[in-house]
Design a protein around this motif. Structure first.
Motif, PDB file in Angstrom:
ATOM      1  N   TYR A 129       0.971  -1.219  -0.054  1.00 33.16           N
ATOM      2  CA  TYR A 129      -0.077   0.013  -0.126  1.00 33.16           C
ATOM      3  C   TYR A 129       0.886   1.370   0.121  1.00 33.16           C
ATOM      4  O   TYR A 129       0.528   2.121  -0.918  1.00 33.16           O
ATOM      5  N   LEU A 130       1.961   1.337   1.005  1.00 30.37           N
ATOM      6  CA  LEU A 130       2.952   2.455   0.778  1.00 30.37           C
ATOM      7  C   LEU A 130       3.359   2.663  -0.460  1.00 30.37           C
ATOM      8  O   LEU A 130       3.565   3.877  -0.909  1.00 30.37           O
ATOM      9  N   LEU A 131       3.964   1.626  -1.053  1.00 28.84           N
ATOM     10  CA  LEU A 131       4.697   1.757  -2.381  1.00 28.84           C
ATOM     11  C   LEU A 131       3.512   2.368  -3.364  1.00 28.84           C
ATOM     12  O   LEU A 131       4.093   3.184  -4.234  1.00 28.84           O
ATOM     13  N   LEU A 132       2.406   1.694  -3.513  1.00 28.72           N
ATOM     14  CA  LEU A 132       1.452   2.228  -4.560  1.00 28.72           C
ATOM     15  C   LEU A 132       1.147   3.806  -4.338  1.00 28.72           C
ATOM     16  O   LEU A 132       1.152   4.551  -5.080  1.00 28.72           O
ATOM     17  N   GLY A 133       0.869   4.255  -2.943  1.00 26.97           N
ATOM     18  CA  GLY A 133       0.854   5.763  -2.716  1.00 26.97           C
ATOM     19  C   GLY A 133       1.815   6.747  -3.002  1.00 26.97           C
ATOM     20  O   GLY A 133       1.979   7.410  -3.553  1.00 26.97           O
ATOM     21  N   MET A 134       3.120   6.025  -2.723  1.00 25.68           N
ATOM     22  CA  MET A 134       4.449   6.837  -3.120  1.00 25.68           C
ATOM     23  C   MET A 134       4.550   6.931  -4.413  1.00 25.68           C
ATOM     24  O   MET A 134       5.034   8.077  -4.966  1.00 25.68           O
ATOM     25  N   ILE A 135       4.268   5.873  -5.327  1.00 22.63           N
ATOM     26  CA  ILE A 135       4.448   5.783  -6.588  1.00 22.63           C
ATOM     27  C   ILE A 135       3.390   6.788  -7.260  1.00 22.63           C
ATOM     28  O   ILE A 135       3.998   7.940  -8.033  1.00 22.63           O
TER      29      ILE A 135
END
Length: 176
Positions: free
Chosen positions: A72-78
């Protein structure tokens, strides 16, 4: 860098608000919910509405929930960082902005569809077709993601915006 609305012509209005602010916040928040508070046990329990509460989670399950939080963090940061980099690096170049955003939106749309399918199929059969019984997590995983993929498809279709790359024969005109 100070930006204005003309710097991000490929992502105007509601698309900018949704994909630059709302979506990153809504995908980063679950990471913190799983990692810190209310924690992995709560997050795990909320995945299925009305599931019987579990005692403690075994170490493998905690690790899986934390890794899900990392995704989830990765998707949000991307969404947040890549979209801002496109805006800041290519101001006044909407065809290039749109081409890069389109690649990201394609990957995110595929993830949206598979996320919806996995969430829906993973629900107990008696809950699948009764969304009024779903909890906020289930609505986030299904209902909200349906909105996101629908908005991505609307963006690709050029609804409510000018298209600079998609629908233009697929070629970016080079400056001479």
């Amino acid at each position: 860098m100070v930006t204005n609305s003309e710097d991000f012509l490929a992502l105007p209005g509601v698309y900018k608000a949704l994909f630059l602010y709302v979506e990153p916040a809504s995908t980063i928040a679950p990471a913190f919910l799983a990692w810190f508070f209310p924690g992995a046990r709560w997050f795990h329990h909320e995945l299925i509405p009305f599931a019987p509460p579990l005692g403690g989670l075994d170490a493998r399950t905690v690790m899986a929930v934390w890794q899900l939080g990392n995704c989830y963090l990765l998707l949000g940061m991307i969404s947040s960082l890549v979209f801002r980099a496109v805006r800041d690096t290519l101001p006044q170049e909407p065809a290039k902005q749109e081409r890069i955003l389109g690649a990201s939106m394609t990957a995110l749309a595929v993830a949206d569809v598979t996320h919806i399918a996995a969430s829906f199929i993973g629900l107990p059969a008696e809950l699948r077709y009764v969304p009024w019984t779903w909890n906020p997590m289930t609505h986030g995983n299904i209902s909200f993601v349906v909105v996101l993929v629908s908005m991505r498809l609307a963006w690709f279709a050029g609804i409510g915006r000018t298209r600079y790359y998609y629908g233009q024969g697929g070629k970016i005109k080079k400056k001479r």
